[in-house]
Design an enzyme around this catalytic site. Structure first.
Site, PDB file in Angstrom:
ATOM      1  N   LYS A 291      -9.555  12.861 -42.250  1.00 54.87           N
ATOM      2  CA  LYS A 291      -8.448  12.173 -42.917  1.00 54.87           C
ATOM      3  C   LYS A 291      -8.674  10.667 -42.782  1.00 54.87           C
ATOM      4  CE  LYS A 291      -3.605  13.325 -43.466  1.00 54.87           C
ATOM      5  NZ  LYS A 291      -2.556  14.262 -43.113  1.00 54.87           N
ATOM      6  N   GLU A 378      10.535  25.088 -42.833  1.00 53.40           N
ATOM      7  CA  GLU A 378      11.965  24.765 -42.811  1.00 53.40           C
ATOM      8  C   GLU A 378      12.824  26.008 -42.615  1.00 53.40           C
ATOM      9  OE1 GLU A 378       9.758  23.538 -44.945  1.00 53.40           O
ATOM     10  OE2 GLU A 378       9.851  21.370 -44.610  1.00 53.40           O
ATOM     11  N   ARG A 406      14.570  24.537 -49.278  1.00 49.36           N
ATOM     12  CA  ARG A 406      13.746  25.707 -48.981  1.00 49.36           C
ATOM     13  C   ARG A 406      14.439  26.652 -48.002  1.00 49.36           C
ATOM     14  NH1 ARG A 406       7.500  24.951 -48.411  1.00 49.36           N
ATOM     15  NH2 ARG A 406       7.787  24.857 -50.651  1.00 49.36           N
TER      16      ARG A 406
HETATM   17  C1  LIG Z   1       8.398  21.801 -47.752  1.00 48.13           C
HETATM   18  C2  LIG Z   1       7.802  20.511 -47.296  1.00 48.13           C
HETATM   19  N1  LIG Z   1       8.038  20.070 -46.049  1.00 48.13           N
HETATM   20  C3  LIG Z   1       7.507  18.897 -45.647  1.00 48.13           C
HETATM   21  C4  LIG Z   1       6.726  18.165 -46.479  1.00 48.13           C
HETATM   22  C5  LIG Z   1       6.184  16.834 -46.049  1.00 48.13           C
HETATM   23  N2  LIG Z   1       4.711  16.820 -46.013  1.00 48.13           N
HETATM   24  C6  LIG Z   1       3.989  16.307 -47.012  1.00 48.13           C
HETATM   25  S1  LIG Z   1       2.356  16.429 -46.757  1.00 48.13           S
HETATM   26  C7  LIG Z   1       2.597  17.146 -45.257  1.00 48.13           C
HETATM   27  C8  LIG Z   1       1.423  17.503 -44.398  1.00 48.13           C
HETATM   28  C9  LIG Z   1       0.380  18.195 -45.170  1.00 48.13           C
HETATM   29  O1  LIG Z   1      -0.688  18.461 -44.316  1.00 48.13           O
HETATM   30  P1  LIG Z   1      -1.951  19.229 -44.878  1.00 48.13           P
HETATM   31  O2  LIG Z   1      -1.496  20.294 -45.808  1.00 48.13           O
HETATM   32  O3  LIG Z   1      -2.777  19.640 -43.743  1.00 48.13           O
HETATM   33  O4  LIG Z   1      -2.668  18.147 -45.770  1.00 48.13           O
HETATM   34  P2  LIG Z   1      -3.335  16.747 -45.346  1.00 48.13           P
HETATM   35  O5  LIG Z   1      -2.325  15.696 -45.681  1.00 48.13           O
HETATM   36  O6  LIG Z   1      -3.630  16.784 -43.893  1.00 48.13           O
HETATM   37  O7  LIG Z   1      -4.529  16.651 -46.191  1.00 48.13           O
HETATM   38  C10 LIG Z   1       3.959  17.300 -44.987  1.00 48.13           C
HETATM   39  C11 LIG Z   1       4.530  17.874 -43.752  1.00 48.13           C
HETATM   40  C12 LIG Z   1       6.512  18.662 -47.774  1.00 48.13           C
HETATM   41  N3  LIG Z   1       5.791  17.988 -48.668  1.00 48.13           N
HETATM   42  N4  LIG Z   1       7.049  19.825 -48.152  1.00 48.13           N
END
Ligand SMILES: Cc1ncc(C[n+]2csc(CCOP(=O)(O)OP(=O)(O)O)c2C)c(N)n1
Length: 646
Positions: A291, A378, A406
Site C-alpha cells: 500500500k 457492521e 448495512r
Molecule cells: C461497509 C463499509 N464499511 C467501511 C468502509 C470504509 N472502508 C473503505 S476502504 C476500507 C478498507 C479496505 O481495505 P481493503 O479491502 O483491504 O483494501 P485496501 O484499501 O487495503 O487496498 C474501509 C474499511 C466501507 N467502504 N464500507
C-alpha cells in the site's frame, strides 16, 4: 523517472493511453515506464484534491496486468469498495482534465460508477460487494451462454466482510469460471484484523508453501514451453502442492489457489492472469502488494494515506488546520467517550474497521481493553454490541451513517426489539461531498424514525454532542446520535456534560410570523436564514433547535403551530421520511393545518462534488434559494389570508 544521461527524455506514455487497447502492444520496459508515470499522476492529483492514494499506488502493476491480459469492457473487472479504481480510470479514457478534477464537481468519481464509463460494470463505495456481484455476473453469463471473463478484485479486508464470505460459500455451486484477485496488502484502513487476516499472513509468509511453489515452477521452466506442458505443469503443481502441504482455505471452498504472487512484478502477474484466464474452475490469485508504493510517506503511514486530504507531494505533509480551528466532531466524540469510559468500565466502543475515521482510536489509545475493532463487519458490530448489552455493558457503536445501512436488521431485530441500551454514534450524517452518493449519510432519520424504542437525536454543536452521548448512555434502550463530517463550531465544551431532557427542543430565538425548526448542523443555517428573512421585510422569524427527531417535542411544536402562521423545517437529510416528515405527521395527528415549508435534500442520489456549498447550490439549497422559497411561501400565505379576510 530514471533516464540515461545524454539521452533525450522519452515521450510520456500516459497521454497516449486513451483505452486499454493502447497498452496491449507496449514492451515490458514501456509498461514499467507507464507504471511510473501513473504513480506520478496519482500523486499529483491526490495531493491537490485528496483521495485514496495508498490503495491506488499499490495496484498500479496489477491494474496494468489486468488490462493487458483481459479485454475490458467485454471482460468485467469488479473492484471491491472501488476506491482503488483510479489506475483503471486512467487506462480507460478517463485521464487528463477529467482525472485532474477527481472527486470534484464535473470530474471523475472517486469510485467505480456505472454512469461514468462502460468500463465500470459495477459501482461501489461500500466494502465487501465485489465477490457477490461478480458471481452474479458470471452466473448470468453462464445462463446466457456468452464467454466474457469476470474478475473480482478484493482487498484482504474484504474478507472481514460477511457478504464476501457468503459469496465465497456459493462460488462453486454457481459457476465454473470466475477469477478472484485477493489484493493482500495487510491493511484495511487501519491494520487489518481478525483470524482470516492472520491466516493470509501465514499463507504469504509460509516458507514451506512458498519454497515448494518456487521449486516446482523452476523445475517446469526448464522444459520447452507449450500448451500441453503448461497444462501438465499446473495439474501436477496443483496436485503435488495439495498433497504435500495442506491446501489453502480457498481450495476448501472449491477455488483454485494461485500464489502468493508479487503484485509489483508485472511478468509474474501476467503469467498468473494468463493461466487463470484458461482455467475451467474458479480461481483465486493471491497477490501481495505494498500500500502506498512509490510515495515514502504513504508507505510509512498507510493509515493516514489510505484516504487523505490534500498533502505535499514531496514530503507527504498534510495541510495543517489553521491555529485555533474548531476540532472535528469525531475528535470531540472520541475524547468524550474516552473520558466517560475511563470512569465507567461498562462503556465499550466498537468500530467496523474505522478507528481513526470515527475518533475511536482515541479510546483504543486511552482504554484499549474497552475498544473493539471487528473489521468491516457492521452487522456483526451491532450484534456484538447487543450481546454485550445483555450482560450490563453500555456499548457505543461508532458507525458512519451510510455504513449503518448495512446493519439495519440488527438495529431492528437485535437491538431495538429487545430494547437493549446500545448507543449508535453516526458520523458523516449529511454530505460527504468528495465521496458522493455511496457515502452521503442522508437516509438515517428515515430508516430509524420508524423503529420502536429508538431515541434519535442530532446536536447543534460539538458541546451538545457530548451532552447527547452522556444522555444516550443513560437511556434504557437504543440511542442514535447523528452528526456531520468535519469541524464543529468551536464552542466551549463544558467540563460536566448535561443530561438533556429527552424529547425536548430548545427555542433559540423567538418569532411571531415564521418559526424555523432546525435539526443539528442546520441550526446555524437557520439562524442566518432568520436574519436574512427579517432583513428588509416586516416579519419576525424565530428558530428552534429540535435536538430530538424521536421523540419529537410535540408540545412545543403544537404550541407554535397554534399561533405562528408558517413553520419551516431544516434538515441535512432527504425530505422523504425525515425530520420535516415527522413534523408533518405530528401536526396531522393533531388535526393542525398550519403551513409547513420543508427544506432538505430531494428524492435523488446526490452526486459527488467539490464542497458542501457547491452541492447545496446545485440542489437548490444555497442560502439565497432557501430565503427565496420561504419568502415566496410566506407571501402566498399572506395573500391567501388577506383574500380569506376579504
Ligand atoms: C461497509 C463499509 N464499511 C467501511 C468502509 C470504509 N472502508 C473503505 S476502504 C476500507 C478498507 C479496505 O481495505 P481493503 O479491502 O483491504 O483494501 P485496501 O484499501 O487495503 O487496498 C474501509 C474499511 C466501507 N467502504 N464500507
Amino acid at each position: 523517472m530514471n533516464e540515461v544521461p545524454g539521452t533525450p527524455p522519452a515521450t510520456p506514455l500516459l497521454p497516449t493511453v486513451h483505452g486499454p487497447a493502447d497498452i496491449k502492444g507496449l514492451s515490458a520496459a514501456e509498461l514499467a515506464r507507464l507504471a511510473q508515470e501513473i504513480r506520478e499522476e496519482l500523486i499529483t492529483v491526490t495531493s491537490a484534491n485528496g483521495g485514496h492514494i495508498g490503495p491506488n499506488l499499490g495496484v498500479v502493476e496489477l491494474t496494468l496486468a489486468l488490462h493487458r491480459v483481459f479485454d475490458s469492457p467485454k471482460d468485467h473487472f469488479v473492484f471491491d469498495v472501488a476506491h482503488q479504481g483510479y489506475v483503471h480510470k486512467l487506462l480507460t479514457g478517463r485521464g487528463g482534465e477529467f482525472f485532474r478534477k477527481l472527486r470534484q464537481t464535473g470530474g471523475a468519481s472517486g469510485f467505480l460508477y456505472r454512469p461514468e464509463s462502460a468500463h465500470d460494470p459495477f459501482g461501489a463505495g461500500h466494502a465487501g460487494t465485489a465477490l457477490s456481484a461478480a458471481l452474479g455476473m458470471a452466473t448470468a453469463r453462464d445462463l446466457r451462454g456468452t464467454d466474457e471473463h469476470v474478475v473480482a478484485v478484493c482487498g484482504d479486508a474484504a474478507f472481514t466482510c460477511g457478504i464476501t464470505l457468503e459469496a465465497l460459500n456459493n462460488v462453486v455451486s454457481a459457476t465454473k469460471r470466475l477469477i478472484v484477485i485477493l489484493n493482500d496488502n495487510e491493511w484495511s484502513i487501519a491494520k487489518n484484523v481478525g483470524a482470516i487476516s492472520r491466516y493470509l499472513n501465514r499463507l504469504s509468509t509460509s516458507r514451506t508453501y512458498n519454497k515448494l511453489h518456487h521449486n516446482i515452477e523452476e523445475f517446469f521452466k526448464s522444459f520447452p514451453v507449450g500448451a500441453e506442458m503448461n497444462r501438465v505443469y499446473h495439474k501436477w503443481k496443483r496436485e503435488t502442492k495439495d498433497f504435500i502441504v495442506e491446501s489453502s482455505l480457498f481450495e476448501k471452498f472449491g477455488l483454485r489457489y494461485l500464489g502468493p504472487v508479487d503484485g509489483h512484478n508485472l511478468d509474474a502477474l501476467l503469467k498468473n492472469l494468463e493461466f487463470a484466464k484458461h482455467c475451467d474452475v474458479p480461481v483465486l490469485i493471491h497477490v501481495l502488494t505494498k500500500k502506498g508504493k512509490g510515495l515514502e510517506a504513504a508507505i510509512e503511514h498507510p493509515e493516514k494515506f489510505h484516504g487523505s486530504g490534500p498533502f505535499d507531494p514531496i514530503t507527504g505533509e498534510s495541510k495543517k488546520p489553521a491555529a485555533g480551528a474548531p476540532p472535528n466532531y469525531q475528535e470531540v466524540f472520541g475524547q468524550a467517550l474516552t473520558r466517560f469510559a475511563k470512569v465507567d468500565p461498562n462503556i465499550v466502543g466498537i468500530t467496523g474497521a474505522m478507528p481513526s475515521g470515527t475518533g475511536l482510536s482515541l479510546l483504543a489509545a486511552g482504554v484499549p481493553q474497552q475498544f473493539f475493532d471487528v473489521g468491516i463487519a457492521e452487522e456483526h458490530a451491532v450484534l456484538f454490541a447487543a450481546g454485550m448489552a445483555t450482560k450490563g455493558f453500555r456499548p457505543v457503536c461508532a458507525i458512519y451513517s451510510t455504513f449503518l445501512q448495512r446493519a439495519y436488521d440488527q438495529v431492528i431485530h437485535d437491538v431495538a426489539l429487545q430494547n437493549l441500551p446500545v448507543t449508535f454514534c453516526m458520523d458523516r450524517a449529511g454530505l460527504s461531498p468528495n465521496d458522493g452518493p455511496t457515502h452521503h449519510g442522508l437516509f438515517d432519520l428515515a430508516y430509524l424514525r420508524c423503529v420502536p424504542n429508538a431515541t434519535v437525536m442530532q446536536p447543534k454543536d460539538e458541546d451538545e454532542l457530548v451532552d447527547m452521548l452522556h444522555t444516550s448512555l443513560q437511556l434504557p434502550g437504543p440511542g442514535f446520535i447523528r452528526y456531520p463530517r468535519g469541524a464543529g463550531l468551536g464552542v466551549r465544551i463544558k467540563e460536566q456534560p448535561m443530561a438533556l431532557p429527552v424529547g425536548h427542543a430548545e427555542v433559540l430565538r423567538e418569532g411571531s410570523n415564521i418559526m424555523i425548526w432546525a435539526l443539528g448542523n442546520m441550526v446555524q443555517d437557520a439562524l442566518k436564514l432568520a436574519d436574512r428573512l427579517e432583513a428588509g421585510e416586516n416579519i419576525s422569524v424565530g428558530v428552534v433547535n429540535a435536538r430530538f427527531v424521536k421523540p419529537l417535542d410535540r408540545t412545543l411544536l403544537l404550541s407554535h403551530a397554534a399561533c405562528i402562521p408558517l413553520l419551516v423545517t431544516m434538515e441535512d437529510h432527504v425530505l422523504a421520511g425525515g425530520f420535516g416528515s415527522a413534523v408533518l405527521e405530528a401536526l396531522q395527528d393533531a388535526d393542525c393545518a398550519t403551513a409547513v415549508e420543508r427544506i432538505g435534500w430531494p428524492d435523488k442520489f446526490v452526486d459527488h462534488g467539490t464542497s458542501v456549498e457547491v452541492l447545496r447550490a446545485a440542489y437548490g439549497l444555497a442560502p439565497d434559494d432557501m430565503r427565496r422559497r420561504v419568502l415566496a411561501r410566506w407571501r402566498n400565505l399572506s395573500a391567501e389570508r388577506v383574500a380569506a379576510d376579504v
